[in-house]
Design an enzyme around this catalytic site. Structure first.
Site, mmCIF file in Angstrom:
data_model
loop_
_atom_site.group_PDB
_atom_site.id
_atom_site.type_symbol
_atom_site.label_atom_id
_atom_site.label_comp_id
_atom_site.label_asym_id
_atom_site.label_seq_id
_atom_site.Cartn_x
_atom_site.Cartn_y
_atom_site.Cartn_z
ATOM 1 N N LYS A 13 14.196 -5.564 -0.155
ATOM 2 C CA LYS A 13 13.768 -6.144 1.490
ATOM 3 C C LYS A 13 12.099 -6.786 1.409
ATOM 4 O O LYS A 13 11.842 -8.214 1.224
ATOM 5 C CB LYS A 13 13.928 -5.355 2.205
ATOM 6 C CG LYS A 13 15.212 -4.542 2.336
ATOM 7 C CD LYS A 13 15.411 -3.149 3.452
ATOM 8 C CE LYS A 13 14.290 -2.643 3.082
ATOM 9 N NZ LYS A 13 14.990 -1.870 2.190
ATOM 10 N N ARG A 127 8.257 0.308 -9.555
ATOM 11 C CA ARG A 127 7.413 -1.047 -8.618
ATOM 12 C C ARG A 127 6.543 -1.355 -8.480
ATOM 13 O O ARG A 127 5.937 0.486 -9.411
ATOM 14 C CB ARG A 127 8.433 -0.202 -7.461
ATOM 15 C CG ARG A 127 7.265 -1.183 -6.412
ATOM 16 C CD ARG A 127 8.625 -1.758 -4.634
ATOM 17 N NE ARG A 127 8.561 0.072 -4.193
ATOM 18 C CZ ARG A 127 9.573 0.143 -3.240
ATOM 19 N NH1 ARG A 127 9.994 -0.778 -2.208
ATOM 20 N NH2 ARG A 127 9.140 1.070 -2.607
ATOM 21 N N ARG A 160 0.842 1.352 -7.331
ATOM 22 C CA ARG A 160 1.825 2.781 -7.517
ATOM 23 C C ARG A 160 1.714 3.308 -6.072
ATOM 24 O O ARG A 160 1.037 3.972 -5.641
ATOM 25 C CB ARG A 160 2.345 3.741 -7.992
ATOM 26 C CG ARG A 160 2.729 2.031 -9.982
ATOM 27 C CD ARG A 160 2.860 2.727 -10.989
ATOM 28 N NE ARG A 160 3.101 2.526 -11.551
ATOM 29 C CZ ARG A 160 3.454 1.711 -12.629
ATOM 30 N NH1 ARG A 160 5.470 1.690 -12.574
ATOM 31 N NH2 ARG A 160 3.337 0.622 -13.664
ATOM 32 N N ARG A 172 15.051 9.820 0.359
ATOM 33 C CA ARG A 172 15.123 8.755 1.183
ATOM 34 C C ARG A 172 16.631 7.745 1.328
ATOM 35 O O ARG A 172 16.805 6.989 2.239
ATOM 36 C CB ARG A 172 13.854 7.376 0.440
ATOM 37 C CG ARG A 172 12.726 7.977 0.926
ATOM 38 C CD ARG A 172 11.497 7.601 0.507
ATOM 39 N NE ARG A 172 11.543 5.752 -0.057
ATOM 40 C CZ ARG A 172 11.026 5.134 -0.870
ATOM 41 N NH1 ARG A 172 10.262 5.395 -1.919
ATOM 42 N NH2 ARG A 172 10.734 3.734 -0.875
HETATM 43 P P1 ADP Z 1 12.333 -2.831 -1.132
HETATM 44 O O1 ADP Z 1 11.533 -3.666 -0.108
HETATM 45 O O2 ADP Z 1 13.716 -2.914 -0.232
HETATM 46 O O3 ADP Z 1 12.135 -1.219 -1.017
HETATM 47 P P2 ADP Z 1 11.445 -4.169 -3.084
HETATM 48 O O4 ADP Z 1 11.201 -5.548 -2.767
HETATM 49 O O5 ADP Z 1 9.972 -3.277 -3.132
HETATM 50 O O6 ADP Z 1 12.581 -2.973 -1.957
HETATM 51 O O7 ADP Z 1 12.120 -4.366 -4.934
HETATM 52 C C1 ADP Z 1 12.070 -3.170 -5.674
HETATM 53 C C2 ADP Z 1 11.177 -3.202 -6.795
HETATM 54 O O8 ADP Z 1 12.661 -4.020 -7.208
HETATM 55 C C3 ADP Z 1 9.779 -4.231 -6.833
HETATM 56 O O9 ADP Z 1 9.701 -3.811 -8.257
HETATM 57 C C4 ADP Z 1 10.784 -5.445 -7.488
HETATM 58 O O10 ADP Z 1 9.304 -6.049 -8.181
HETATM 59 C C5 ADP Z 1 12.198 -5.387 -7.881
HETATM 60 N N1 ADP Z 1 13.292 -5.777 -7.392
HETATM 61 C C6 ADP Z 1 13.966 -6.333 -6.182
HETATM 62 N N2 ADP Z 1 14.586 -7.479 -6.030
HETATM 63 C C7 ADP Z 1 14.813 -6.663 -7.670
HETATM 64 C C8 ADP Z 1 16.277 -7.863 -8.158
HETATM 65 N N3 ADP Z 1 16.676 -8.906 -7.214
HETATM 66 N N4 ADP Z 1 16.183 -7.563 -9.375
HETATM 67 C C9 ADP Z 1 15.078 -6.621 -10.706
HETATM 68 N N5 ADP Z 1 14.762 -6.752 -9.508
HETATM 69 C C10 ADP Z 1 13.948 -6.450 -8.426
HETATM 70 P P1 AMP Z 2 8.758 1.806 2.963
HETATM 71 O O1 AMP Z 2 7.833 0.863 2.601
HETATM 72 O O2 AMP Z 2 10.402 0.706 4.351
HETATM 73 O O3 AMP Z 2 10.388 2.056 1.891
HETATM 74 O O4 AMP Z 2 9.320 2.720 3.841
HETATM 75 C C1 AMP Z 2 8.784 4.176 3.762
HETATM 76 C C2 AMP Z 2 8.550 5.238 4.324
HETATM 77 O O5 AMP Z 2 8.531 5.135 6.042
HETATM 78 C C3 AMP Z 2 9.892 5.800 4.550
HETATM 79 O O6 AMP Z 2 10.085 7.024 4.026
HETATM 80 C C4 AMP Z 2 9.858 6.229 6.300
HETATM 81 O O7 AMP Z 2 9.347 7.898 6.216
HETATM 82 C C5 AMP Z 2 8.712 5.323 6.747
HETATM 83 N N1 AMP Z 2 8.927 3.852 7.362
HETATM 84 C C6 AMP Z 2 9.138 2.573 7.087
HETATM 85 N N2 AMP Z 2 10.091 2.129 8.082
HETATM 86 C C7 AMP Z 2 10.113 3.488 8.712
HETATM 87 C C8 AMP Z 2 11.341 3.281 10.171
HETATM 88 N N3 AMP Z 2 11.732 1.794 10.498
HETATM 89 N N4 AMP Z 2 11.710 4.382 10.658
HETATM 90 C C9 AMP Z 2 10.977 5.751 10.150
HETATM 91 N N5 AMP Z 2 10.240 6.044 9.208
HETATM 92 C C10 AMP Z 2 10.314 4.274 8.788
#
Ligand code: ADP
Ligand code: AMP
Length: 215
Positions: A13, A127, A160, A172
């Protein structure tokens, strides 16, 4: 254009949102980023959220709704918004309806990034982000072009997340399955849900999202 990016932790995302910000001048509203900033600044919200986030559980609906409301007020009505990591519960999805009406916005798409759960631990534990500008990277799937320097701002400082460890990721994912996935039917009933294969390479996922936005 107002869109929700939906998918479990590590689905991509944030990666896709940041590309949309660059290519479409949209605004990314990541409640996770807002909460991490609050934790870092030790605000009352941050102090309340810290332990919950470290445990991989969800912060209260009231807190995140207030954060989103404040951001929408600041952005004003012109630029499109990408909701990243919000809404995450049925109560948040309901509150969002009220907020959209209040801020004169309408939801165009709910884009679900479909991913294989087994891949997510690998994605999350690999990540890292630029400590200066926040650009996201991965140990294997998205390395900076020059290994020690951020592609975007040239910084050599990376970080990180404290919650990007295997135990927390599993919690999560459980939260996503139990509380977030059930909000999909609410949007499906209104024909807003579009699906993209989140297991494809990053550029292909972006292309899939572009097709939806153009449609
Ligand atoms: P989210 O915001 O949904 O938690 P991220 O965008 O931070 O996920 O992506 C998680 C990790 O996976 C990051 O290190 C990113 O660089 C990597 N990543 C994202 N999309 C892809 C993909 N399509 N293929 C491989 N790695 C990806
Ligand atoms: P994210 O960066 O989206 O992976 O979120 C990291 C952490 O923040 C999650 O595991 C939750 O603890 C908290 N969090 C983020 N967005 C929300 C939301 N919309 N509602 C509740 N908790 C959230």
């Amino acid at each position: 254009m107002n869109i929700i990016l939906l998918g479990p932790p590590g689905a991509g995302k944030g990666t896709q949102a940041s590309r949309l910000v660059k290519d479409h001048a949209m605004v990314q509203l990541s409640t996770g980023d807002m909460l991490r900033a609050a934790v870092k600044a030790e605000t009352p919200v941050g102090l309340e959220a810290k332990a919950v986030m470290e445990a991989g559980e969800l912060v209260s609906d009231d807190i995140v709704t207030r954060l989103i409301d404040d951001e929408l007020t600041q952005i004003g009505p012109v630029r499109g918004v990408i909701f990243d990591g919000y809404p995450r519960t049925a109560a948040q999805a309901e509150s969002l309806e009220g907020l959209l009406a209040k801020h004169g916005r309408k939801l165009d798409h709910v884009i679900e990034l479909e991913v294989d759960e087994d891949a997510l631990v690998d994605r999350i534990t690999g990540r890292f982000t630029c400590a200066k500008c926040g650009e996201g990277y991965h140990d294997r799937y998205k390395l900076p072009r020059t290994p020690t320097l951020c592609d975007v701002c040239g910084s050599d400082q990376f970080k990180r997340r404290a919650d990007d460890n295997e135990a927390t990721v599993r919690q999560r994912m459980a939260e996503y399955r139990a509380k977030t996935a059930p909000i999909l039917p609410f949007y499906e009933a209104r024909g807003l849900v579009k699906r993209v294969d989140g297991m494809a390479p990053i550029a292909e996922v972006s292309a899939g999202i572009e097709t939806i936005l153009a449609g």
